[in-house]
Motif scaffolding. Structure first.
Motif, short mmCIF file in Angstrom:
data_model
loop_
_atom_site.label_atom_id
_atom_site.label_comp_id
_atom_site.label_asym_id
_atom_site.label_seq_id
_atom_site.Cartn_x
_atom_site.Cartn_y
_atom_site.Cartn_z
N MET A 135 6.17 -22.73 -31.10
CA MET A 135 6.06 -22.76 -32.56
C MET A 135 7.28 -23.51 -33.07
SD MET A 135 6.17 -19.62 -35.33
CE MET A 135 4.54 -18.94 -35.08
N PHE A 136 7.04 -24.52 -33.91
CA PHE A 136 8.17 -25.34 -34.34
C PHE A 136 7.98 -25.87 -35.76
CE2 PHE A 136 5.03 -28.16 -32.69
CZ PHE A 136 5.24 -29.42 -33.23
N LYS A 137 9.09 -26.27 -36.35
CA LYS A 137 9.05 -26.88 -37.68
C LYS A 137 8.64 -28.34 -37.52
CE LYS A 137 11.71 -27.70 -41.88
NZ LYS A 137 13.01 -27.57 -42.58
N LEU A 138 7.58 -28.74 -38.21
CA LEU A 138 7.09 -30.11 -38.07
C LEU A 138 8.06 -31.09 -38.72
CD1 LEU A 138 3.34 -29.50 -38.99
CD2 LEU A 138 4.26 -29.95 -36.72
N ASP A 139 8.26 -32.22 -38.04
CA ASP A 139 8.98 -33.34 -38.66
C ASP A 139 8.13 -34.59 -38.46
OD1 ASP A 139 9.39 -34.13 -36.04
OD2 ASP A 139 11.53 -33.68 -36.02
N GLU A 140 8.70 -35.75 -38.75
CA GLU A 140 7.89 -36.97 -38.69
C GLU A 140 7.65 -37.46 -37.26
OE1 GLU A 140 8.36 -39.97 -42.05
OE2 GLU A 140 10.28 -38.90 -42.13
N GLY A 141 8.37 -36.93 -36.29
CA GLY A 141 8.16 -37.32 -34.91
C GLY A 141 6.97 -36.61 -34.31
N VAL A 142 6.66 -36.93 -33.05
CA VAL A 142 5.56 -36.27 -32.34
C VAL A 142 6.15 -35.11 -31.54
CG1 VAL A 142 3.75 -36.56 -30.62
CG2 VAL A 142 4.25 -38.42 -32.22
N ASP A 143 5.94 -33.89 -32.03
CA ASP A 143 6.38 -32.67 -31.34
C ASP A 143 7.90 -32.64 -31.15
OD1 ASP A 143 3.63 -32.05 -31.08
OD2 ASP A 143 3.52 -33.22 -29.23
N THR A 144 8.63 -33.16 -32.13
CA THR A 144 10.09 -33.28 -31.99
C THR A 144 10.87 -32.30 -32.86
OG1 THR A 144 10.02 -35.05 -33.65
CG2 THR A 144 10.06 -35.73 -31.34
N GLY A 145 10.18 -31.50 -33.66
CA GLY A 145 10.86 -30.64 -34.64
C GLY A 145 11.60 -29.46 -34.02
N ASP A 146 12.44 -28.82 -34.84
CA ASP A 146 13.23 -27.68 -34.39
C ASP A 146 12.33 -26.50 -34.01
OD1 ASP A 146 15.34 -29.27 -35.06
OD2 ASP A 146 15.97 -28.11 -36.81
N ILE A 147 12.71 -25.82 -32.93
CA ILE A 147 11.90 -24.74 -32.37
C ILE A 147 12.16 -23.41 -33.07
CG2 ILE A 147 11.53 -23.35 -30.26
CD1 ILE A 147 12.12 -25.97 -28.68
N ILE A 148 11.07 -22.72 -33.43
CA ILE A 148 11.15 -21.37 -33.99
C ILE A 148 11.05 -20.34 -32.87
CG2 ILE A 148 9.97 -19.70 -35.50
CD1 ILE A 148 9.04 -22.16 -37.18
N GLY A 149 10.11 -20.56 -31.95
CA GLY A 149 9.96 -19.63 -30.83
C GLY A 149 8.99 -20.17 -29.80
N GLN A 150 9.04 -19.59 -28.60
CA GLN A 150 8.16 -20.03 -27.51
C GLN A 150 7.61 -18.83 -26.75
OE1 GLN A 150 10.95 -22.67 -25.36
NE2 GLN A 150 9.82 -24.43 -26.15
N GLY A 151 6.46 -19.03 -26.14
CA GLY A 151 5.88 -18.03 -25.25
C GLY A 151 5.50 -18.70 -23.95
N VAL A 152 5.86 -18.07 -22.84
CA VAL A 152 5.65 -18.66 -21.50
C VAL A 152 4.31 -18.19 -20.92
CG1 VAL A 152 6.54 -18.80 -19.14
CG2 VAL A 152 8.13 -18.81 -21.09
N ILE A 153 3.60 -19.13 -20.28
CA ILE A 153 2.35 -18.83 -19.57
C ILE A 153 2.51 -19.26 -18.12
CG2 ILE A 153 -0.11 -19.39 -19.40
CD1 ILE A 153 -0.01 -20.03 -22.44
N GLN A 154 2.22 -18.34 -17.20
CA GLN A 154 2.34 -18.65 -15.77
C GLN A 154 1.07 -19.36 -15.28
OE1 GLN A 154 5.22 -18.13 -14.28
NE2 GLN A 154 6.07 -16.98 -16.02
N LEU A 155 1.27 -20.29 -14.35
CA LEU A 155 0.14 -20.95 -13.69
C LEU A 155 0.26 -20.72 -12.18
CD1 LEU A 155 1.17 -23.17 -16.08
CD2 LEU A 155 -0.90 -24.26 -15.32
#
Length: 273
Positions: A135-155
């Motif tokens: 989850m991140f704050k959108l900016d004008e780049g592609v997926d480059t914005g500041d991160i709010i939080g993350q969740g890990v998924i195992q493969l």
């Protein structure tokens, strides 16, 4: 003071996130979706009319997220944060800056790894042992914005796109629940992405699912798992027919399709043409 929040979506994943917001006791001040006739053939297309009516939330139907009416509505409703989830149009600078605090999006990798497209297939093809959702704050780049939080998924070596797709959806909902209170109470901690760790993954087309006899068993197995449903599937062109493979097994000694170091045998498949 609690923040005023808007949410733009037109797919089931977005509606699931909206429902989670209400499940954890939150509420929204504006809903934005596509006009009814737009993208009606899009996979997973949903309509927000019933939800908006039930919860008495203003609903704006638009052609494009960058239209002036969106800017006007965000201003009129004094929106602090706009979630944009499950939306194919790229929001431009004016929209990103229209809410008082900005816009929030999600991306199905552990950013800054895997910016770009086809995140679920690539995670399997690359043989990653973990991925996730950011989850991140959108900016004008592609997926480059500041991160709010993350969740890990195992493969693991048997994970399919079908399974990962479902886990990614579930993780979106979990992140909404986890960070909702922080967002509305202005208590989030924005973390800059480490550019040195950034990778970009390219888009994929259905033709990229072709199985070649020059592939190893490992490569073919990963490809089949990576592009199975809800994606177009792996395939092999044989004479005048196409074998569409949804699941398969590999063997060193015997099988239907000869590979560079063994064989691939389709389990769930269709014959086309």
């Amino acid at each position: 003071m609690n923040k005023r929040i808007a949410f733009a979506t037109c797919v089931q994943l977005g509606l699931s996130c909206i429902e989670e917001i209400y499940r954890v006791g939150g509420n929204l001040d504006l809903l934005i979706t596509l006009k009814d006739e737009k993208a009606k053939n899009k996979s997973g297309r949903i309509y927000l009319d019933d939800f908006a009516a039930k919860h008495n939330v203003p609903l704006l139907k638009i052609d494009n997220i960058n239209n002036q009416e969106v800017l006007d509505a965000l201003k009129e409703h004094q929106i602090d944060w706009l979630f944009i989830i499950g939306w194919s149009q790229i929001a431009k600078k004016e929209v990103l800056e229209a809410p008082n605090n900005g816009c929030i999006g999600m991306h199905p990798t552990l950013l800054p790894v895997g910016r770009g497209r086809a995140a679920i297939p690539w995670a399997i093809i690359k043989g990653l042992d973990e991925t996730g959702v950011t989850m991140f704050k959108l900016d004008e780049g592609v997926d480059t914005g500041d991160i709010i939080g993350q969740g890990v998924i195992q493969l693991n070596e048997s994970t399919t796109a079908t399974e990962l797709y479902e886990k990614v959806d579930d993780m979106h909902i979990s992140l909404i629940a986890k960070y909702w209170e922080d967002i509305v109470t202005n208590n989030i901690n924005l973390v800059k992405q480490h550019e040195a760790d950034a990778t970009k993954w390219p888009g994929r087309k259905p033709k990229d699912g072709e199985i070649l006899t020059s592939m190893t068993m490992d490569e073919a197995d990963k490809l089949v798992r990576a592009v199975t449903r809800p994606y177009p599937g792996a395939f092999l062109n044989k004479e005048d027919k196409t074998l569409r493979i949804w699941s398969a097994k590999t063997s060193v000694h015997e099988g239907e399709i000869k590979l560079s170091d063994g064989y691939l045998t389709p389990i769930d498949y269709e014959i086309e043409g």
